[in-house]
Design a protein around this motif. Sequence first.
Motif, mmCIF file in Angstrom:
data_model
loop_
_atom_site.group_PDB
_atom_site.id
_atom_site.type_symbol
_atom_site.label_atom_id
_atom_site.label_comp_id
_atom_site.label_asym_id
_atom_site.label_seq_id
_atom_site.Cartn_x
_atom_site.Cartn_y
_atom_site.Cartn_z
ATOM 1 N N GLY A 101 0.832 -1.209 0.000
ATOM 2 C CA GLY A 101 0.000 0.000 0.000
ATOM 3 C C GLY A 101 0.860 1.251 0.000
ATOM 4 N N CYS A 102 0.234 2.398 -0.348
ATOM 5 C CA CYS A 102 0.976 3.666 -0.387
ATOM 6 C C CYS A 102 1.214 4.202 1.021
ATOM 7 C CB CYS A 102 0.223 4.693 -1.228
ATOM 8 S SG CYS A 102 -1.277 5.330 -0.430
ATOM 9 N N GLY A 103 0.397 3.766 1.983
ATOM 10 C CA GLY A 103 0.553 4.230 3.364
ATOM 11 C C GLY A 103 -0.121 5.561 3.650
ATOM 12 N N ASP A 104 -0.633 6.226 2.628
ATOM 13 C CA ASP A 104 -1.142 7.588 2.785
ATOM 14 C C ASP A 104 -2.638 7.746 2.535
ATOM 15 O OD1 ASP A 104 0.991 9.036 3.602
ATOM 16 O OD2 ASP A 104 1.706 9.502 1.568
ATOM 17 N N CYS A 105 -3.237 6.821 1.785
ATOM 18 C CA CYS A 105 -4.615 7.048 1.339
ATOM 19 C C CYS A 105 -5.618 6.623 2.422
ATOM 20 C CB CYS A 105 -4.880 6.273 0.049
ATOM 21 S SG CYS A 105 -4.955 4.498 0.298
ATOM 22 N N CYS A 108 -5.439 2.873 3.228
ATOM 23 C CA CYS A 108 -4.256 2.505 4.006
ATOM 24 C C CYS A 108 -4.413 2.962 5.458
ATOM 25 C CB CYS A 108 -2.998 3.108 3.391
ATOM 26 S SG CYS A 108 -2.463 2.243 1.895
ATOM 27 N N CYS A 116 -5.618 -0.498 -1.237
ATOM 28 C CA CYS A 116 -5.070 0.807 -1.615
ATOM 29 C C CYS A 116 -5.162 0.959 -3.138
ATOM 30 C CB CYS A 116 -3.610 0.887 -1.173
ATOM 31 S SG CYS A 116 -2.740 2.302 -1.858
HETATM 32 ZN ZN LIG Z 1 -2.847 3.605 0.022
#
Ligand SMILES: [Zn+2]
Length: 336
Positions: A101-105, A108, A116
């Motif tokens: 995952g991007c970790g930001d959305c 996530c 994600c």
């Molecule tokens: Zn994400």
Amino acid sequence: MRALYWDGRELRFEPNYSIARSRIDDRGSTIVGATSGRQPAAANPTALVKIHLAGICSTDLQILKGYMGFTGVLGHEFVGSVSEGPGEWIGKRVVGEINFGCGDCDNCRRDLSRHCPNRRVMGIVNADGVFAEYVSVPAANLHLVPDNVSDEEAVFTEPLAAAFEILTQIQPNPGDEVLVLGDGKLGNLCAQVLRLTGAKITALGKHEDKLALIKKSGVRTMLLNDWQPRLFDVVVEATGSASGLELALSAVRPRGTLILKSTIAGNYQVSLAPIVINEINVIGSRCGPFADALGALMAKQVSVTPLIEKVYSLADGIDALRHAARPGTKKVILKP
Ligand SMILES: [Zn+2]
Ligand SMILES: [Zn+2]
């Protein structure tokens, strides 16, 4: 390193594939040992994992038919040991979750990195996979393999987790009638996992030998030729082919649940009217919890090694994928 590379048209064994091409961090960092020498981003450290065994999955075969439009190193089922990365992981035997995952959305942040929209997926979307000597994986995706779980068992963690995903979505009651459609690898694992709930499982398939394997785990089995239409509380579609869907729909009782596990490249026409008329709950089901899968392997609640068909060296990987594509084949494993 040695790797099996899919360029969108041809699968090649590359003896000198550059691991630098498998960078997985957008923020300009590359894995340790890559040519630029830059270190991984501290926020999302990457581990370099030496592959012990990798499993060939029908998703890999679908990719060779154009699924997801992927190019790169194939493969997402593995067990290995960490050779570079965060200190606490070095030398540890691991398996790894495949969605990065991007970790930001929003997803996530809600702990749904498997969904994600910007995710990469190992060997499936924008990230090199495990049919290679090494793979780079975000350390956050790693899970320690318990000592009493062999490499041959651990390589099944990802598909077994996918079977456990069903239990995060529905909780069959003991005594519920559950039909698992498909006697392949996924059908086998789904039947074994559902059996743990105390529900009454029937596995329906085309192959006597594979049904015999499922029967050993205490599941009632039936050949498709002997099928008499009847209704189940829950039907799990795990045939890996679009044609299973119609039979699956016809076997769900009114207000029952249909779980879809097969990912199919291409389109298939099916009437949705039975879903409306019988008010069927349809649930799509994909990747699942690694911890539950490792727990079941550790407790010897499921039996996976009888599913191994053959182990090939990575250099014979093209033969191995050809073998895996033969109808009715059990799990083919690659050993780098
Ligand atoms: Zn994400
Ligand atoms: Zn898979």
